[in-house]
Design a protein around this motif. Structure first.
Motif, PDB file in Angstrom:
ATOM      1  N   SER A 173       0.817  -1.223   0.000  1.00 50.47           N
ATOM      2  CA  SER A 173       0.000   0.000   0.000  1.00 50.47           C
ATOM      3  C   SER A 173       0.845   1.266   0.000  1.00 50.47           C
ATOM      4  N   PHE A 174       2.142   1.156   0.267  1.00 47.84           N
ATOM      5  CA  PHE A 174       3.042   2.312   0.208  1.00 47.84           C
ATOM      6  C   PHE A 174       3.455   2.629  -1.227  1.00 47.84           C
TER       7      PHE A 174
ATOM      8  N   TYR B 292      -4.975   0.257   0.082  1.00 45.69           N
ATOM      9  CA  TYR B 292      -4.882  -1.001   0.832  1.00 45.69           C
ATOM     10  C   TYR B 292      -6.151  -1.835   0.624  1.00 45.69           C
ATOM     11  N   GLY B 293      -7.304  -1.191   0.672  1.00 40.54           N
ATOM     12  CA  GLY B 293      -8.570  -1.893   0.449  1.00 40.54           C
ATOM     13  C   GLY B 293      -8.655  -2.495  -0.947  1.00 40.54           C
TER      14      GLY B 293
ATOM     15  N   ASN C 210      -3.175   8.201  -4.167  1.00 41.71           N
ATOM     16  CA  ASN C 210      -2.604   8.980  -3.057  1.00 41.71           C
ATOM     17  C   ASN C 210      -3.423   8.906  -1.771  1.00 41.71           C
ATOM     18  N   ASN C 211      -4.236   7.863  -1.652  1.00 45.25           N
ATOM     19  CA  ASN C 211      -4.931   7.589  -0.394  1.00 45.25           C
ATOM     20  C   ASN C 211      -4.553   6.158   0.010  1.00 45.25           C
TER      21      ASN C 211
END
Length: 252
Positions: A207-208, A234-235, A228-229
Protein backbone atom coordinates in the motif's frame (compact mmCIF):
# COMPACT_ATOMS: atom_id res chain seq x y z
CA UNK A 1 10.64 7.47 -19.88
CA UNK A 2 10.63 3.73 -19.20
CA UNK A 3 13.48 2.55 -16.96
CA UNK A 4 12.32 -1.08 -17.20
CA UNK A 5 10.68 -2.81 -20.15
CA UNK A 6 9.57 -6.42 -19.70
CA UNK A 7 8.43 -7.90 -23.01
CA UNK A 8 6.71 -11.29 -23.29
CA UNK A 9 8.97 -12.93 -20.74
CA UNK A 10 8.82 -16.72 -20.58
CA UNK A 11 10.63 -18.96 -18.12
CA UNK A 12 10.50 -22.72 -18.56
CA UNK A 13 12.24 -25.12 -16.18
CA UNK A 14 13.31 -28.35 -17.86
CA UNK A 15 12.94 -31.71 -16.15
CA UNK A 16 10.94 -34.88 -16.45
CA UNK A 17 7.96 -32.57 -16.66
CA UNK A 18 8.56 -29.09 -18.07
CA UNK A 19 7.29 -26.32 -15.82
CA UNK A 20 6.35 -22.92 -17.24
CA UNK A 21 6.99 -20.45 -14.42
CA UNK A 22 6.39 -17.33 -16.54
CA UNK A 23 4.13 -17.24 -19.58
CA UNK A 24 4.46 -14.08 -21.66
CA UNK A 25 4.59 -11.40 -18.94
CA UNK A 26 4.83 -7.81 -20.21
CA UNK A 27 4.88 -4.42 -18.46
CA UNK A 28 6.86 -1.18 -18.30
CA UNK A 29 8.00 0.85 -15.30
CA UNK A 30 8.66 4.56 -15.78
CA UNK A 31 11.40 6.55 -14.09
CA UNK A 32 10.41 7.51 -10.55
CA UNK A 33 7.70 4.85 -10.12
CA UNK A 34 7.40 2.71 -6.97
CA UNK A 35 5.88 -0.62 -8.00
CA UNK A 36 5.08 -3.82 -6.10
CA UNK A 37 4.63 -7.32 -7.51
CA UNK A 38 2.19 -9.56 -5.66
CA UNK A 39 0.70 -13.00 -6.20
CA UNK A 40 0.04 -16.36 -4.53
CA UNK A 41 2.90 -18.64 -3.57
CA UNK A 42 4.25 -20.24 -6.76
CA UNK A 43 2.75 -17.56 -9.00
CA UNK A 44 6.11 -16.64 -10.53
CA UNK A 45 6.72 -13.27 -8.84
CA UNK A 46 10.14 -14.17 -7.39
CA UNK A 47 11.16 -15.86 -10.66
CA UNK A 48 10.22 -12.65 -12.46
CA UNK A 49 12.29 -10.54 -10.08
CA UNK A 50 15.24 -12.92 -10.47
CA UNK A 51 15.05 -12.57 -14.26
CA UNK A 52 14.89 -8.77 -14.06
CA UNK A 53 17.79 -8.67 -11.59
CA UNK A 54 19.90 -10.90 -13.92
CA UNK A 55 20.21 -13.54 -11.17
CA UNK A 56 18.36 -15.94 -13.48
CA UNK A 57 18.03 -16.27 -17.25
CA UNK A 58 14.71 -16.43 -19.07
CA UNK A 59 13.62 -18.73 -21.89
CA UNK A 60 11.98 -16.19 -24.17
CA UNK A 61 11.19 -12.49 -24.44
CA UNK A 62 13.24 -9.41 -23.68
CA UNK A 63 14.18 -7.29 -20.65
CA UNK A 64 15.52 -3.76 -21.14
CA UNK A 65 16.85 -1.74 -18.19
CA UNK A 66 17.82 1.90 -18.74
CA UNK A 67 18.02 1.25 -22.51
CA UNK A 68 20.39 -1.69 -22.02
CA UNK A 69 19.90 -5.45 -22.43
CA UNK A 70 21.87 -6.88 -19.49
CA UNK A 71 21.29 -10.51 -20.44
CA UNK A 72 23.31 -9.97 -23.63
CA UNK A 73 26.39 -8.76 -21.71
CA UNK A 74 29.44 -10.88 -20.97
CA UNK A 75 30.26 -11.75 -17.35
CA UNK A 76 32.58 -8.79 -16.70
CA UNK A 77 30.23 -6.19 -18.17
CA UNK A 78 27.24 -7.82 -16.47
CA UNK A 79 28.94 -7.52 -13.07
CA UNK A 80 29.67 -3.86 -13.80
CA UNK A 81 26.06 -3.32 -14.92
CA UNK A 82 24.72 -4.81 -11.69
CA UNK A 83 26.92 -2.57 -9.55
CA UNK A 84 26.21 0.62 -11.48
CA UNK A 85 22.61 0.28 -12.70
CA UNK A 86 20.93 -1.93 -10.09
CA UNK A 87 20.45 -1.75 -6.33
CA UNK A 88 19.42 -4.83 -4.33
CA UNK A 89 17.62 -5.11 -0.99
CA UNK A 90 16.90 -8.59 0.40
CA UNK A 91 14.85 -10.03 3.23
CA UNK A 92 17.93 -11.27 5.08
CA UNK A 93 19.96 -8.03 4.57
CA UNK A 94 23.03 -9.82 3.04
CA UNK A 95 25.51 -7.69 4.98
CA UNK A 96 29.15 -8.79 5.39
CA UNK A 97 29.65 -9.55 9.09
CA UNK A 98 33.42 -8.96 9.01
CA UNK A 99 32.95 -5.37 7.81
CA UNK A 100 31.74 -2.28 9.66
CA UNK A 101 28.49 -0.59 8.72
CA UNK A 102 30.43 2.04 6.78
CA UNK A 103 32.47 -0.57 4.91
CA UNK A 104 29.30 -2.47 3.99
CA UNK A 105 27.65 0.65 2.59
CA UNK A 106 30.57 1.77 0.43
CA UNK A 107 31.44 -1.73 -0.81
CA UNK A 108 29.96 -1.21 -4.31
CA UNK A 109 31.96 2.03 -4.68
CA UNK A 110 35.13 0.32 -3.46
CA UNK A 111 34.73 -2.39 -6.10
CA UNK A 112 34.44 0.31 -8.79
CA UNK A 113 37.48 2.26 -7.49
CA UNK A 114 35.44 5.42 -6.99
CA UNK A 115 37.39 8.46 -5.73
CA UNK A 116 37.43 8.87 -1.95
CA UNK A 117 35.93 12.37 -2.15
CA UNK A 118 32.94 11.11 -4.16
CA UNK A 119 32.66 8.10 -1.85
CA UNK A 120 32.53 10.34 1.24
CA UNK A 121 29.92 12.62 -0.35
CA UNK A 122 27.62 9.75 -1.32
CA UNK A 123 28.08 8.02 2.04
CA UNK A 124 27.12 11.21 3.87
CA UNK A 125 24.02 11.74 1.72
CA UNK A 126 22.79 8.15 2.01
CA UNK A 127 23.37 7.78 5.75
CA UNK A 128 21.79 11.16 6.50
CA UNK A 129 18.69 10.26 4.48
CA UNK A 130 18.41 6.93 6.32
CA UNK A 131 19.29 8.30 9.77
CA UNK A 132 22.20 5.93 10.40
CA UNK A 133 25.15 8.32 10.71
CA UNK A 134 25.81 7.16 14.28
CA UNK A 135 26.12 3.50 13.25
CA UNK A 136 29.02 3.79 10.79
CA UNK A 137 31.76 2.34 13.01
CA UNK A 138 29.61 -0.46 14.45
CA UNK A 139 29.72 -4.09 13.33
CA UNK A 140 26.61 -5.67 11.87
CA UNK A 141 26.05 -7.87 14.96
CA UNK A 142 25.80 -4.75 17.11
CA UNK A 143 22.74 -3.32 15.36
CA UNK A 144 19.03 -4.26 15.26
CA UNK A 145 17.17 -5.83 12.34
CA UNK A 146 15.56 -2.53 11.42
CA UNK A 147 18.95 -0.80 11.49
CA UNK A 148 20.49 -3.61 9.43
CA UNK A 149 17.85 -3.13 6.74
CA UNK A 150 18.57 0.61 6.70
CA UNK A 151 22.25 -0.21 6.16
CA UNK A 152 21.31 -2.61 3.34
CA UNK A 153 19.17 0.10 1.72
CA UNK A 154 22.02 2.62 2.03
CA UNK A 155 24.34 0.16 0.28
CA UNK A 156 21.72 -0.37 -2.45
CA UNK A 157 21.38 3.35 -3.24
CA UNK A 158 25.04 4.39 -2.80
CA UNK A 159 25.70 3.90 -6.54
CA UNK A 160 22.58 5.92 -7.45
CA UNK A 161 21.10 2.98 -9.41
CA UNK A 162 18.67 3.32 -12.29
CA UNK A 163 16.50 0.62 -10.67
CA UNK A 164 16.24 -0.48 -7.04
CA UNK A 165 15.03 -4.08 -6.62
CA UNK A 166 13.68 -5.35 -3.29
CA UNK A 167 12.72 -8.96 -2.49
CA UNK A 168 10.45 -9.16 0.58
CA UNK A 169 12.50 -6.38 2.26
CA UNK A 170 10.32 -6.34 5.39
CA UNK A 171 10.01 -10.11 5.83
CA UNK A 172 12.33 -10.26 8.88
CA UNK A 173 11.12 -7.09 10.61
CA UNK A 174 8.61 -6.38 13.38
CA UNK A 175 5.58 -4.18 12.65
CA UNK A 176 7.20 -0.94 13.89
CA UNK A 177 10.32 -1.53 11.78
CA UNK A 178 8.15 -2.42 8.76
CA UNK A 179 6.44 0.98 8.85
CA UNK A 180 9.77 2.78 9.33
CA UNK A 181 11.47 0.94 6.47
CA UNK A 182 8.56 1.49 4.07
CA UNK A 183 8.50 5.19 4.88
CA UNK A 184 12.22 5.21 4.01
CA UNK A 185 11.49 3.58 0.65
CA UNK A 186 8.88 6.26 -0.04
CA UNK A 187 11.38 8.97 0.95
CA UNK A 188 14.06 7.50 -1.34
CA UNK A 189 11.55 7.26 -4.17
CA UNK A 190 10.44 10.87 -3.80
CA UNK A 191 13.64 12.67 -2.74
CA UNK A 192 16.08 10.82 -5.01
CA UNK A 193 13.56 10.03 -7.78
CA UNK A 194 14.69 6.41 -7.49
CA UNK A 195 12.68 3.84 -9.44
CA UNK A 196 11.77 0.91 -7.18
CA UNK A 197 10.40 -2.56 -7.96
CA UNK A 198 9.54 -4.71 -4.94
CA UNK A 199 8.17 -8.22 -4.45
CA UNK A 200 6.02 -8.57 -1.33
CA UNK A 201 3.28 -10.82 0.03
CA UNK A 202 2.16 -8.13 2.51
CA UNK A 203 -0.74 -5.89 1.37
CA UNK A 204 0.18 -3.26 3.98
CA UNK A 205 3.70 -3.03 2.54
CA UNK A 206 2.31 -2.86 -1.01
CA UNK A 207 0.00 0.00 0.00
CA UNK A 208 3.04 2.31 0.21
CA UNK A 209 3.63 1.86 -3.55
CA UNK A 210 2.14 3.83 -6.42
CA UNK A 211 1.21 0.72 -8.43
CA UNK A 212 0.77 -2.99 -7.75
CA UNK A 213 1.17 -5.66 -10.43
CA UNK A 214 -0.50 -9.01 -9.68
CA UNK A 215 0.88 -12.28 -11.06
CA UNK A 216 -1.01 -15.58 -11.13
CA UNK A 217 0.14 -18.88 -12.63
CA UNK A 218 2.98 -17.15 -14.47
CA UNK A 219 0.68 -14.60 -16.10
CA UNK A 220 -0.03 -10.92 -15.53
CA UNK A 221 -3.39 -11.02 -13.74
CA UNK A 222 -4.13 -7.37 -13.03
CA UNK A 223 -2.62 -4.08 -11.94
CA UNK A 224 -3.98 -1.24 -9.83
CA UNK A 225 -2.81 2.32 -9.17
CA UNK A 226 -2.81 4.36 -6.00
CA UNK A 227 -4.77 7.61 -5.91
CA UNK A 228 -2.60 8.98 -3.06
CA UNK A 229 -4.93 7.59 -0.39
CA UNK A 230 -3.11 4.72 1.32
CA UNK A 231 -6.13 3.35 3.19
CA UNK A 232 -8.24 3.17 0.02
CA UNK A 233 -5.34 1.62 -1.89
CA UNK A 234 -4.88 -1.00 0.83
CA UNK A 235 -8.57 -1.89 0.45
CA UNK A 236 -8.19 -2.26 -3.33
CA UNK A 237 -5.16 -4.51 -2.84
CA UNK A 238 -7.08 -6.71 -0.39
CA UNK A 239 -10.03 -6.93 -2.80
CA UNK A 240 -7.76 -7.97 -5.68
CA UNK A 241 -6.01 -10.60 -3.56
CA UNK A 242 -9.39 -12.06 -2.61
CA UNK A 243 -10.31 -12.35 -6.30
CA UNK A 244 -6.99 -14.08 -6.95
CA UNK A 245 -8.27 -16.87 -4.73
CA UNK A 246 -6.76 -18.89 -1.90
CA UNK A 247 -6.26 -18.18 1.77
CA UNK A 248 -3.88 -15.69 3.33
CA UNK A 249 -1.14 -18.32 3.65
CA UNK A 250 -0.98 -18.64 -0.12
CA UNK A 251 0.44 -15.14 -0.39
CA UNK A 252 3.59 -15.89 1.64
Amino acid sequence: MSILKVKEIEKIYDGKIKYRALDGVSFDIDKGEFVAIMGPSGSGKTTLLNCISTIDNFTGGEIIINDKKPHELDDDNLSKFRRQELGFVFQDFNLVNTLTVEENIILPLTLDNVKESIMAERLSRATKLLGIEALLKKRTFEISGGQAQRVAIARAIINEPALLLADEPTGNLDSKAVKDVMELFVSINKKLDTTILMVTHDPYVASFCSRVIFIKDGNLYNEIHSQNNQNEFYGKIMDTLSFLGGGRNEFK
